[in-house]
Design a protein around this motif. Structure first.
Motif: not given
Length: 385
Positions: A252, A254, A271, A273, A280, A291-294, A300, A302
């Motif tokens: 992934f 991000g 982000a 994947v 993680w 992830l920055y988008t979690s 999050g 994945y």
């Protein structure tokens, strides 16, 4: 025991240094103590009632670390949990992370420090890239093994951690999890964190969970200010390679942009994947490699997907209050999609109640598959002393 013996030999080989306490008795009696009283309420609804329940947990943390004696220190950490209000539905819905009664000695270590390098052996909380003691639930995860962290090189942290036992939050059967052997023989992580470039943190990490997978992680994090405006740019990349050939490797990346002015802070993130399923971390939940988008509760997604996130929050400095909201949109490679909506707040008490904090998080996921929908509320009251 093999890890403990080898680590003690390494400590003794490092020699002696100047010491803070004049006697062993003084070192043991002049150490530092800290603790926390915790009251948590969790309400969970997965799959529109397929798994639904609530729980109230009370717990106490007590931690002690001795003063230095010839560079040596000992430390102990104790955690307890008691579910004071959980019906059968609550016990089942929260069995894997919150419903666990009892107590556990999560820290019992010996450490040695020479200059700015510390070797720690035994049970301990670890906070390193790829290996984290998540404290998002009442019971914090812990490890048994050795860590070596060095800050002798200017603006640089070198680290390595090797563990062979792991303490999770619960055992899934109504008790706090005790330390247990890993699926394989070991897990480890190593890497470097560098801050030599102004306003920038660079992280490189590698780790392995024996008989499962290995992974690498790269991150660049830049933050700066212009007058009253703060801003930042971050980028991350990770690869996961599985030992089992039937499991598809994943990776992934991000990107995130931060902005702040006054009490307002916000970020937008993207982000992706790719290929299979990424991880993680090597062991433990949550942590620095997310992830920055979690989201906050679900932590999050994945699996192979494309993700977007936006977060806006405001801090009332005079009140000690922070309120915020987050939205996440996910498009899966399977052609399904999902979105997350979050609202959160934190409050720090002052005056006679200094040390007491309260927080609320509400999170819901709307998925094309109804079985994957969920709603969850966290309410936490914590007093640290």
């Amino acid at each position: 025991m093999k890890t403990l013996k080898l680590s003690i030999v390494a400590i003794m080989a490092m020699g002696t240094c100047s010491f803070a306490s004049e006697s062993l008795q003084e070192a043991l009696t002049s150490g530092t103590y800290e603790g926390a009283l915790r009251a948590y309420y969790f309400d969970r609804d997965i799959g529109h009632g397929t798994s639904k329940g609530s729980i109230i947990n009370l717990g106490i943390d007590l931690d002690y670390e001795s003063n230095s004696f010839y560079g040596f220190k000992v430390g102990f950490g104790f955690q307890s949990s008691n579910a004071v209000n959980a019906d059968d539905d609550g016990k089942k819905a929260l069995s894997w992370d919150m419903y666990g009664n009892g107590a556990v000695l999560s820290q019992a270590y010996l450490s040695y420090t020479l200059s700015k390098t510390t070797l720690k052996v035994g049970r301990q909380y670890i906070h390193l890239p790829l290996m984290q003691s998540s404290g998002s639930r009442l019971i914090r995860q812990s490890y048994e093994g050795s860590t070596l962290i060095s800050n002798d090189i200017p603006d640089t942290t070198l680290f390595v951690a090797y563990v062979n036992k792991y303490q999770n939050r619960t055992d899934g059967a109504g008790k706090i999890a005790d330390f247990a052997d890993l699926t394989g023989d070991y897990a480890y992580t190593t890497g470097v964190i560098n801050k030599s470039i102004p306003n920038t943190i660079l992280t490189v990490a590698y780790g392995e969970l024996d008989e499962s997978y290995d992974m690498s992680y790269l991150e660049a994090n830049y933050k700066n200010k212009y007058n009253d405006i703060s801003y930042g740019l971050s980028a991350q990349y990770s690869e996961t390679d599985y030992d089992n050939s039937n499991t598809k490797d994943g990776n992934f990346y991000g990107l995130k942009a931060d902005f702040g002015i006054g009490g307002v802070n916000a970020y937008v993130a993207y982000a992706e994947v790719n290929d299979g399923t990424a991880q993680w971390g090597v062991l433990g939940g949550g942590g620095k490699v997310v992830l920055y988008t979690s989201s906050i509760i679900d932590a999050g997604i994945y699996s192979e997907s494309e993700q977007y996130a936006i977060d806006v929050n405001y801090t009332f400095q005079d009140l000690g209050l922070k309120v915020g909201a987050r939205y996440i949109d996910i498009d899966f490679a399977t052609n399904y999609s999902a979105d997350y909506k979050l609202a959160y707040t934190d409050y720090k008490f002052k005056g006679a109640l200094k040390g007491l904090t309260a927080s609320l998080v509400y999170e819901e996921e709307n998925h094309d598959l109804d079985a994957n929908d969920f709603k969850e509320l966290w309410a936490k009251l914590i007093y640290k002393f």
